[in-house]
Scaffold this motif. Structure first.
Motif, mmCIF file in Angstrom:
data_model
loop_
_atom_site.group_PDB
_atom_site.id
_atom_site.type_symbol
_atom_site.label_atom_id
_atom_site.label_comp_id
_atom_site.label_asym_id
_atom_site.label_seq_id
_atom_site.Cartn_x
_atom_site.Cartn_y
_atom_site.Cartn_z
ATOM 1 N N ARG A 16 0.834 -1.211 0.000
ATOM 2 C CA ARG A 16 0.000 0.000 0.000
ATOM 3 C C ARG A 16 0.860 1.250 0.000
ATOM 4 N N GLY A 17 1.916 1.270 0.847
ATOM 5 C CA GLY A 17 2.795 2.429 0.901
ATOM 6 C C GLY A 17 3.483 2.692 -0.427
ATOM 7 N N THR A 18 3.867 1.627 -1.120
ATOM 8 C CA THR A 18 4.512 1.770 -2.429
ATOM 9 C C THR A 18 3.559 2.378 -3.448
ATOM 10 N N LEU A 19 2.324 1.872 -3.474
ATOM 11 C CA LEU A 19 1.347 2.387 -4.433
ATOM 12 C C LEU A 19 0.926 3.813 -4.100
ATOM 13 N N GLU A 20 0.754 4.100 -2.804
ATOM 14 C CA GLU A 20 0.388 5.474 -2.429
ATOM 15 C C GLU A 20 1.542 6.431 -2.721
ATOM 16 N N ALA A 35 -4.770 -4.073 5.738
ATOM 17 C CA ALA A 35 -3.874 -3.223 4.950
ATOM 18 C C ALA A 35 -4.395 -1.802 4.758
ATOM 19 N N SER A 36 -5.623 -1.505 5.169
ATOM 20 C CA SER A 36 -6.165 -0.166 4.940
ATOM 21 C C SER A 36 -5.451 0.862 5.814
ATOM 22 N N PRO A 37 -5.474 2.143 5.430
ATOM 23 C CA PRO A 37 -4.771 3.180 6.192
ATOM 24 C C PRO A 37 -5.171 3.264 7.663
ATOM 25 N N SER A 38 -6.391 2.872 7.990
ATOM 26 C CA SER A 38 -6.866 2.996 9.370
ATOM 27 C C SER A 38 -7.073 1.656 10.063
ATOM 28 N N ALA A 39 -6.526 0.587 9.501
ATOM 29 C CA ALA A 39 -6.819 -0.750 10.012
ATOM 30 C C ALA A 39 -6.505 -0.915 11.490
ATOM 31 N N GLN A 94 2.605 14.235 8.560
ATOM 32 C CA GLN A 94 2.985 13.656 7.266
ATOM 33 C C GLN A 94 1.937 13.951 6.202
ATOM 34 N N HIS A 95 0.667 13.969 6.591
ATOM 35 C CA HIS A 95 -0.387 14.359 5.649
ATOM 36 C C HIS A 95 -0.124 15.769 5.118
ATOM 37 N N ARG A 96 0.184 16.687 6.028
ATOM 38 C CA ARG A 96 0.454 18.069 5.621
ATOM 39 C C ARG A 96 1.693 18.152 4.717
ATOM 40 N N GLN A 97 2.714 17.378 5.069
ATOM 41 C CA GLN A 97 3.945 17.415 4.288
ATOM 42 C C GLN A 97 3.739 16.896 2.868
ATOM 43 N N VAL A 98 3.004 15.799 2.740
ATOM 44 C CA VAL A 98 2.830 15.246 1.396
ATOM 45 C C VAL A 98 1.967 16.163 0.543
ATOM 46 N N LEU A 99 0.962 16.786 1.166
ATOM 47 C CA LEU A 99 0.132 17.717 0.400
ATOM 48 C C LEU A 99 0.964 18.912 -0.051
ATOM 49 N N MET A 115 5.042 9.330 1.575
ATOM 50 C CA MET A 115 3.986 8.319 1.658
ATOM 51 C C MET A 115 4.548 6.936 1.961
ATOM 52 N N ARG A 116 5.745 6.649 1.474
ATOM 53 C CA ARG A 116 6.371 5.372 1.836
ATOM 54 C C ARG A 116 6.643 5.334 3.342
ATOM 55 N N GLU A 117 7.138 6.452 3.875
ATOM 56 C CA GLU A 117 7.407 6.536 5.308
ATOM 57 C C GLU A 117 6.099 6.509 6.107
ATOM 58 N N HIS A 118 5.060 7.113 5.539
ATOM 59 C CA HIS A 118 3.761 7.180 6.221
ATOM 60 C C HIS A 118 3.224 5.777 6.511
ATOM 61 N N SER A 119 3.431 4.856 5.595
ATOM 62 C CA SER A 119 2.923 3.494 5.799
ATOM 63 C C SER A 119 3.624 2.788 6.954
ATOM 64 N N ARG A 120 4.795 3.281 7.339
ATOM 65 C CA ARG A 120 5.529 2.640 8.438
ATOM 66 C C ARG A 120 4.840 2.843 9.784
#
Length: 256
Positions: free
Chosen positions: A97-101, A178-182, A203-208, A223-228
C-alpha cells in the motif's frame, strides 16, 4: 475508553440498491472479523444460505469475492476456509500500500492537481486538526479521525489521475489489515495513540505540500514513510496481549 472488537474500524455504508451478493459479502466479512467464523473454519454454501437466509447464487458470489479479498481460501474438496495470516503477510500488504500510495503521490506532484481537489484535501486536514486539538480522544473522536483519514487517502488516490493505480490501490486496501486505518482504533487505548496520530497528520500536511510544490520524489518518500506508522501499529498490537486476543487480530499468526 471502551474496547473495540475489530481491526477493521471502517463502517460500510450500503447504497439503497445494493445487491444481495454485496450484502452477503459484507455480513460474512463482519462475521469473520468478529470471530463468529473463526480462523480455519470450513464454510459451505449451504450452511451460509441457512444462516443468512439468502439464496445460493448471491452466497456463491459473496464467497468468491471474499476469496479474492484474501479472507477465505478455496478448499480442494469444495467449500472455503477462513484464512490465517502471518505477520509477514500483513506487513507486506502494508508495504505494498505504501509503495502504491507513494507512486500515486509522485504522479500527482508531477502532473499537477486541480485547485478544487487541493482545497478539498486542505479542508479535510483542517477537520483532522480540529479532532486532534482535543487533549484526550474518546471513541467518537477516533472514529471521526478514521473517517477523515480515509477521505484524505482517497483524495490522494484521486489526485494521481490514474485509473490503473486507483484500481490497484483499491484492491490492496481491501486486503486484510492493509487499509490506512486498520489498526488506528485498536491503538485507541494506548497512551501514545494521540501522539501517533499527530505524527501521521504532520505527514499528511507534508505530502500535500510536496504535491503542491511539484516535488514528486519527496511526495513519494513521505507516503512510503507514512505506511511505516501502520507497520509499527501492527507490531504493537501483536505484542499487546490484551489487544492480540481480539477476534480480528486472531487471524494474524505471530512470527516464531
Amino acid at each position: 475508553m471502551s474496547k473495540q472488537t475489530s481491526s477493521f474500524p471502517m463502517v460500510e455504508v450500503l447504497e439503497p440498491g445494493a445487491s444481495q451478493a454485496v450484502k452477503a459479502q459484507l455480513r460474512l466479512r463482519e462475521m469473520i472479523l468478529a470471530g463468529e467464523l473463526p480462523s480455519g473454519a470450513r464454510i459451505t454454501e449451504l450452511a451460509i444460505v441457512e444462516k443468512l437466509g439468502v439464496s445460493r447464487t448471491p452466497i456463491r458470489e459473496a464467497l468468491m469475492r471474499l476469496e479474492q479479498e484474501g479472507l477465505l481460501e478455496a478448499l480442494a474438496n469444495g467449500g472455503y476456509a477462513v484464512r490465517t495470516f502471518s505477520e509477514r503477510d500483513v506487513s507486506e500488504a502494508i508495504e505494498l500500500r505504501g509503495t502504491l500510495e507513494g507512486l500515486s503521490a509522485r504522479l500527482a506532484a508531477e502532473r499537477g492537481v486541480a485547485t478544487v481537489v487541493l482545497n478539498e484535501a486542505r479542508a479535510c486536514l483542517d477537520q483532522v486538526d480540529s479532532v486532534l486539538r482535543q487533549p484526550a480522544l474518546d471513541d467518537d473522536a477516533f472514529l471521526r479521525y478514521v473517517s477523515l483519514n480515509q477521505k484524505f487517502h482517497n483524495l490522494l488516490s484521486e489526485m494521481a489521475g490514474s485509473a490503473v493505480i486507483a484500481r490497484e490501490l483499491d484492491r490492496v486496501v481491501n486486503l486484510p489489515f492493509a487499509s490506512p486505518s486498520a489498526f488506528v482504533v485498536l491503538q485507541a487505548n494506548s497512551p501514545q495513540a494521540r501522539d501517533i496520530l499527530i505524527v501521521a497528520q504532520d505527514q499528511h500536511r507534508q505530502v500535500l505540500g510536496a504535491i503542491e510544490q511539484r516535488e514528486g520524489s519527496r511526495a513519494e518518500a513521505i507516503m512510503r514513510e507514512h505506511s511505516r506508522i501502520a507497520q509499527r501499529n501492527l507490531h504493537a498490537t501483536l505484542q499487546n496481549h490484551e489487544l492480540g486476543q481480539m477476534p480480528g487480530v486472531r487471524l494474524i499468526r505471530k512470527r516464531n
